[in-house]
Design an enzyme around this catalytic site. Sequence first.
Site, mmCIF file in Angstrom:
data_model
loop_
_atom_site.group_PDB
_atom_site.id
_atom_site.type_symbol
_atom_site.label_atom_id
_atom_site.label_comp_id
_atom_site.label_asym_id
_atom_site.label_seq_id
_atom_site.Cartn_x
_atom_site.Cartn_y
_atom_site.Cartn_z
ATOM 1 N N SER A 155 0.850 -1.200 0.000
ATOM 2 C CA SER A 155 0.000 0.000 0.000
ATOM 3 C C SER A 155 0.877 1.238 0.000
ATOM 4 O O SER A 155 2.021 1.212 0.465
ATOM 5 C CB SER A 155 -0.875 0.023 1.255
ATOM 6 N N TYR A 168 -1.116 -0.816 10.542
ATOM 7 C CA TYR A 168 -1.373 -1.162 9.132
ATOM 8 C C TYR A 168 -0.209 -0.703 8.260
ATOM 9 O O TYR A 168 0.324 -1.457 7.448
ATOM 10 C CB TYR A 168 -2.684 -0.499 8.694
HETATM 11 N N1 LIG Z 1 -8.573 0.010 -0.512
HETATM 12 C C1 LIG Z 1 -7.441 0.718 -0.442
HETATM 13 O O1 LIG Z 1 -7.436 1.969 -0.406
HETATM 14 C C2 LIG Z 1 -6.121 0.003 -0.442
HETATM 15 C C3 LIG Z 1 -4.983 0.787 -0.701
HETATM 16 C C4 LIG Z 1 -3.744 0.178 -0.713
HETATM 17 C C5 LIG Z 1 -3.635 -1.178 -0.468
HETATM 18 N N2 LIG Z 1 -4.735 -1.923 -0.207
HETATM 19 C C6 LIG Z 1 -4.538 -3.339 0.063
HETATM 20 O O2 LIG Z 1 -5.204 -4.094 -0.928
HETATM 21 C C7 LIG Z 1 -5.650 -5.317 -0.362
HETATM 22 C C8 LIG Z 1 -7.142 -5.465 -0.628
HETATM 23 O O3 LIG Z 1 -7.808 -4.355 -0.055
HETATM 24 P P1 LIG Z 1 -9.342 -4.013 -0.380
HETATM 25 O O4 LIG Z 1 -9.469 -2.563 -0.211
HETATM 26 O O5 LIG Z 1 -9.775 -4.680 -1.624
HETATM 27 O O6 LIG Z 1 -10.016 -4.709 0.896
HETATM 28 P P2 LIG Z 1 -11.437 -5.379 1.132
HETATM 29 O O7 LIG Z 1 -12.439 -4.888 0.154
HETATM 30 O O8 LIG Z 1 -11.708 -5.252 2.575
HETATM 31 O O9 LIG Z 1 -11.119 -6.925 0.803
HETATM 32 C C9 LIG Z 1 -10.225 -7.610 1.639
HETATM 33 C C10 LIG Z 1 -10.103 -9.042 1.181
HETATM 34 O O10 LIG Z 1 -9.234 -9.722 2.108
HETATM 35 C C11 LIG Z 1 -9.949 -10.793 2.709
HETATM 36 N N3 LIG Z 1 -9.605 -10.903 4.123
HETATM 37 C C12 LIG Z 1 -9.660 -9.920 5.056
HETATM 38 N N4 LIG Z 1 -9.294 -10.415 6.248
HETATM 39 C C13 LIG Z 1 -9.027 -11.723 6.072
HETATM 40 C C14 LIG Z 1 -8.623 -12.776 6.924
HETATM 41 N N5 LIG Z 1 -8.442 -12.584 8.247
HETATM 42 N N6 LIG Z 1 -8.425 -14.008 6.398
HETATM 43 C C15 LIG Z 1 -8.637 -14.222 5.085
HETATM 44 N N7 LIG Z 1 -9.019 -13.280 4.222
HETATM 45 C C16 LIG Z 1 -9.225 -12.049 4.711
HETATM 46 C C17 LIG Z 1 -11.426 -10.448 2.556
HETATM 47 O O11 LIG Z 1 -12.167 -11.637 2.564
HETATM 48 P P3 LIG Z 1 -13.483 -11.883 3.470
HETATM 49 O O12 LIG Z 1 -14.574 -12.164 2.473
HETATM 50 O O13 LIG Z 1 -13.119 -13.071 4.287
HETATM 51 O O14 LIG Z 1 -13.709 -10.655 4.292
HETATM 52 C C18 LIG Z 1 -11.440 -9.757 1.196
HETATM 53 O O15 LIG Z 1 -11.477 -10.703 0.167
HETATM 54 C C19 LIG Z 1 -5.298 -5.271 1.136
HETATM 55 O O16 LIG Z 1 -4.086 -5.955 1.362
HETATM 56 C C20 LIG Z 1 -5.108 -3.785 1.388
HETATM 57 O O17 LIG Z 1 -4.212 -3.557 2.446
HETATM 58 C C21 LIG Z 1 -5.984 -1.355 -0.197
#
Ligand SMILES: NC(=O)c1ccc[n+]([C@@H]2O[C@H](COP(=O)([O-])OP(=O)(O)OC[C@H]3O[C@@H](n4cnc5c(N)ncnc54)[C@H](OP(=O)(O)O)[C@@H]3O)[C@@H](O)[C@H]2O)c1
Length: 280
Positions: A155, A168
């Site tokens: 990130s 985080y």
């Molecule tokens: N959104 C942003 O602004 C952003 C920016 C930079 C980086 N990121 C990174 O991109 C990645 C995805 O983010 P997102 O925004 O798409 O998040 P999101 O919509 O919350 O999706 C998170 C995913 O991770 C899974 N997950 C969460 N906790 C888990 C656990 N304990 N065990 C297994 N699976 C788990 C969730 O599955 P469930 O169905 O089980 O909940 C879901 O599929 C993350 O690593 C995040 O740090 C996000």
Amino acid sequence: MNALDLFRLEGARALVTGASRGIGRAVAEGLADAGCDLAVTARTLPALDATVRAVEERGRKAVALDGDLAEPGVAAALVDRAAAALGGLDVVVHNAGTLPTAEDGSALLVPLQHAEQRDWETVISINLNATAAVCRASHPHLLESDRASLVLMSSIAGIVGTPMMEAYAATKAAQLSLARSLAVGWARQGIRVNALCPGWTRTDMTAFASEAGPLSDWLTGHVPMGRWATADEVVGATLFLASPAASFVTGHALVVDGGLAVPDGGLAGHPKPPSPFAAA
Ligand SMILES: NC(=O)c1ccc[n+]([C@@H]2O[C@H](COP(=O)([O-])OP(=O)(O)OC[C@H]3O[C@@H](n4cnc5c(N)ncnc54)[C@H](OP(=O)(O)O)[C@@H]3O)[C@@H](O)[C@H]2O)c1
């Protein structure tokens, strides 16, 4: 050769963790478009139904795997189950991650000096310990591939200071370090390792901010492009790192952030709303 063929991954076997929604689901669909068969993971199988359907609609195989990455042993087991189901692994996109969350599931925005150690440890265990386990378990499978690529979804929070989300941000910076170390260690074993650093992206994880006027304005006020990314805008960069288009790219942190990490992007002079956390 057609340069666009470099982005094809015909018949590649790919694992995407955290593929039930958001960035992971968009990436899984993009990899299917490129020709991958997929293993996709989340905590529950029903959460993966839409992703599996979307992959299958693209004519590719989709295997749904459930497991909570907070539980010891689950990350490695998911990798091995994915490899067994697909007959090996060529691409691993470790995308699953979490913000600190309160008991009701809402994001917990607390500065380090007021945060509980247990909240720190939960984030470290899901975002960092599980990342190490996924990498370790992927190694023997990727060794067998002649197009092995591991992508860690880090990130922009691992690069810029991110108050209220110190745990985080620390895990995301650690993923960058891990990608670099593994890239160097595994380079002559034919395994490329890279990290991707999305900026603020509109997903379920960030709904608490993107749907809150002052917080959203403050965050996007620091983004030279002045807006949130969509999950689809992370797909092209992931596909690049996963595919032969990046065959000489390893140990890289690819930033997809609308300019947020440009050193002193503030010189652009765009107005910045005051921080809603000024008094924290
Ligand atoms: N959104 C942003 O602004 C952003 C920016 C930079 C980086 N990121 C990174 O991109 C990645 C995805 O983010 P997102 O925004 O798409 O998040 P999101 O919509 O919350 O999706 C998170 C995913 O991770 C899974 N997950 C969460 N906790 C888990 C656990 N304990 N065990 C297994 N699976 C788990 C969730 O599955 P469930 O169905 O089980 O909940 C879901 O599929 C993350 O690593 C995040 O740090 C996000």
